[in-house]
Motif scaffolding. Structure first.
Motif, mmCIF file in Angstrom:
data_model
loop_
_atom_site.group_PDB
_atom_site.id
_atom_site.type_symbol
_atom_site.label_atom_id
_atom_site.label_comp_id
_atom_site.label_asym_id
_atom_site.label_seq_id
_atom_site.Cartn_x
_atom_site.Cartn_y
_atom_site.Cartn_z
ATOM 1 N N PRO A 9 0.823 -1.212 0.000
ATOM 2 C CA PRO A 9 0.000 0.000 0.000
ATOM 3 C C PRO A 9 0.862 1.269 0.000
ATOM 4 O O PRO A 9 0.462 2.283 -0.568
ATOM 5 N N GLU A 10 2.044 1.183 0.623
ATOM 6 C CA GLU A 10 2.905 2.367 0.717
ATOM 7 C C GLU A 10 4.367 1.934 0.724
ATOM 8 O O GLU A 10 4.725 0.917 1.318
ATOM 9 N N MET A 11 5.184 2.733 0.028
ATOM 10 C CA MET A 11 6.623 2.504 0.009
ATOM 11 C C MET A 11 7.309 3.848 0.213
ATOM 12 O O MET A 11 6.804 4.890 -0.226
ATOM 13 N N SER A 12 8.481 3.781 0.843
ATOM 14 C CA SER A 12 9.253 4.994 1.076
ATOM 15 C C SER A 12 10.687 4.744 0.634
ATOM 16 O O SER A 12 11.237 3.663 0.863
ATOM 17 N N VAL A 13 11.288 5.741 -0.006
ATOM 18 C CA VAL A 13 12.658 5.610 -0.494
ATOM 19 C C VAL A 13 13.371 6.946 -0.354
ATOM 20 O O VAL A 13 12.741 8.012 -0.456
ATOM 21 N N GLN A 14 14.646 6.877 -0.141
ATOM 22 C CA GLN A 14 15.455 8.093 -0.082
ATOM 23 C C GLN A 14 15.703 8.599 -1.502
ATOM 24 O O GLN A 14 15.869 7.811 -2.449
ATOM 25 N N THR A 18 17.122 3.566 -5.330
ATOM 26 C CA THR A 18 16.292 2.750 -6.222
ATOM 27 C C THR A 18 15.177 2.081 -5.429
ATOM 28 O O THR A 18 15.397 1.640 -4.294
ATOM 29 N N VAL A 19 14.008 2.018 -6.003
ATOM 30 C CA VAL A 19 12.868 1.378 -5.350
ATOM 31 C C VAL A 19 12.154 0.486 -6.353
ATOM 32 O O VAL A 19 12.117 0.787 -7.560
ATOM 33 N N THR A 20 11.602 -0.613 -5.850
ATOM 34 C CA THR A 20 10.854 -1.540 -6.701
ATOM 35 C C THR A 20 9.443 -1.711 -6.173
ATOM 36 O O THR A 20 9.258 -2.036 -4.995
ATOM 37 N N LEU A 21 8.472 -1.496 -7.040
ATOM 38 C CA LEU A 21 7.059 -1.669 -6.695
ATOM 39 C C LEU A 21 6.572 -2.991 -7.293
ATOM 40 O O LEU A 21 6.822 -3.269 -8.459
ATOM 41 N N SER A 22 5.844 -3.744 -6.499
ATOM 42 C CA SER A 22 5.428 -5.089 -6.918
ATOM 43 C C SER A 22 4.021 -5.103 -7.486
ATOM 44 O O SER A 22 3.165 -4.314 -7.084
ATOM 45 N N CYS A 23 3.818 -6.025 -8.406
ATOM 46 C CA CYS A 23 2.497 -6.231 -8.996
ATOM 47 C C CYS A 23 2.396 -7.670 -9.475
ATOM 48 O O CYS A 23 3.311 -8.180 -10.127
ATOM 49 N N THR A 114 -0.026 1.768 -5.071
ATOM 50 C CA THR A 114 1.046 1.895 -4.084
ATOM 51 C C THR A 114 1.393 3.358 -3.953
ATOM 52 O O THR A 114 1.692 4.019 -4.956
ATOM 53 N N HIS A 115 1.344 3.864 -2.742
ATOM 54 C CA HIS A 115 1.698 5.254 -2.477
ATOM 55 C C HIS A 115 3.208 5.334 -2.274
ATOM 56 O O HIS A 115 3.741 4.753 -1.318
ATOM 57 N N LEU A 116 3.892 6.013 -3.178
ATOM 58 C CA LEU A 116 5.346 6.126 -3.097
ATOM 59 C C LEU A 116 5.729 7.465 -2.479
ATOM 60 O O LEU A 116 5.337 8.533 -2.983
ATOM 61 N N ILE A 117 6.524 7.385 -1.413
ATOM 62 C CA ILE A 117 7.021 8.577 -0.719
ATOM 63 C C ILE A 117 8.515 8.688 -0.985
ATOM 64 O O ILE A 117 9.249 7.697 -0.861
ATOM 65 N N ILE A 118 8.946 9.876 -1.352
ATOM 66 C CA ILE A 118 10.364 10.127 -1.584
ATOM 67 C C ILE A 118 10.889 10.989 -0.437
ATOM 68 O O ILE A 118 10.426 12.126 -0.230
ATOM 69 N N GLN A 119 11.843 10.457 0.284
ATOM 70 C CA GLN A 119 12.442 11.171 1.410
ATOM 71 C C GLN A 119 13.621 12.024 0.921
ATOM 72 O O GLN A 119 14.537 11.485 0.308
#
Lengths: 120, 114
Positions: A9-14, A18-23, A114-119
């Motif tokens: 539902p939510e992912m956070s990355v600096q 690199t970030v990977t979203l699943s489906c 997926t809610h992606l948050i960039i830190q």
């Protein structure tokens, strides 16, 4: 009927990482298209990347790439060098052919996002 | 540039009112769609149209109807709005036939029913 599952539902990355979203998806069809759409806070959905199921090569668009595993029915999105502007809802979608008596129309079946948050 | 325009970004209506949501596209697309978006549920298809005056039910058509009198315009109608129809409504359009199936979306209409 086809189903699309996004388990994060939510992912956070600096920023810059690199970030990977699943489906994952479920279908009995052998030929179809898969998409990742981005919905920024302004709410207009835009296409990020598409993949044709008959193509073995994974699609790439600049910093965005997919890992398409047809046998596993998996379609993940990798975002490299994350930027603040990548913050958004990301939806995985499957192209379904909606039938009617006189022909057909193309529609999409979406995951829940997926809610992606960039830190920073 | 591709354009799908939804007439209202924000609406507030009362229970029982009739509500019209309008959508216009300038890309000469045959297909038009209405989706409903709710947190945790993603996008769910309400109705779609593949030609003028033609329509097909999607996954959640109950409580809604649609009208497509012209190719470029697709309207969603709530005959008697209810509080459980409070949601974000997204219009989309696409070409018909063998293509990549990409949909082009409007900015959405957020409807609140009191």
């Amino acid at each position: 009927a086809q189903t699309v599952t996004q388990s994060q539902p939510e992912m956070s990355v600096q920023e810059a990482e690199t970030v990977t979203l699943s489906c994952t998806y479920d279908t009995s069809e052998s030929d179809y298209y898969l998409f990742w759409y981005k919905q920024p806070p302004s709410r207009q959905m835009i296409l990020v990347i598409r993949q044709e199921a008959y193509k073995q090569q994974n699609a790439t668009e600049n910093r965005f790439s997919v890992n398409f595993q047809k046998a596993a029915k998996s379609f993940s999105l990798k975002i490299s060098d994350s930027q603040l502007g990548d913050a958004a809802m990301y939806f995985c979608a499957y192209r379904s052919y909606l039938r009617y008596s006189g022909g057909g129309a193309d529609g999409l079946t979406f995951g829940k996002g997926t809610h992606l948050i960039i830190q920073p | 540039d591709v354009k799908v325009t939804q007439s209202s970004r924000y609406l507030v209506k009362r229970t029982g009112e009739k509500v019209f949501l309008e959508c216009v596209q300038d890309m000469d697309h045959e297909n038009m769609f209405w989706y409903r978006q709710d947190p945790g549920l993603g996008l769910r298809l309400i109705y779609f149209s593949y030609d003028v005056k033609m329509k097909e039910k999607g996954d959640i058509p109950e409580g809604y109807s649609v009208s497509r009198e012209k190719k470029e315009r697709f309207s969603l109608i709530l005959e008697s709005a209810s509080t459980n129809q409070t949601s974000m409504y997204l219009c989309a359009s696409s070409f018909r036939g063998p293509n990549t199936g990409e949909l082009f979306f409007g900015e959405g209409s957020r409807l609140t029913v009191l």
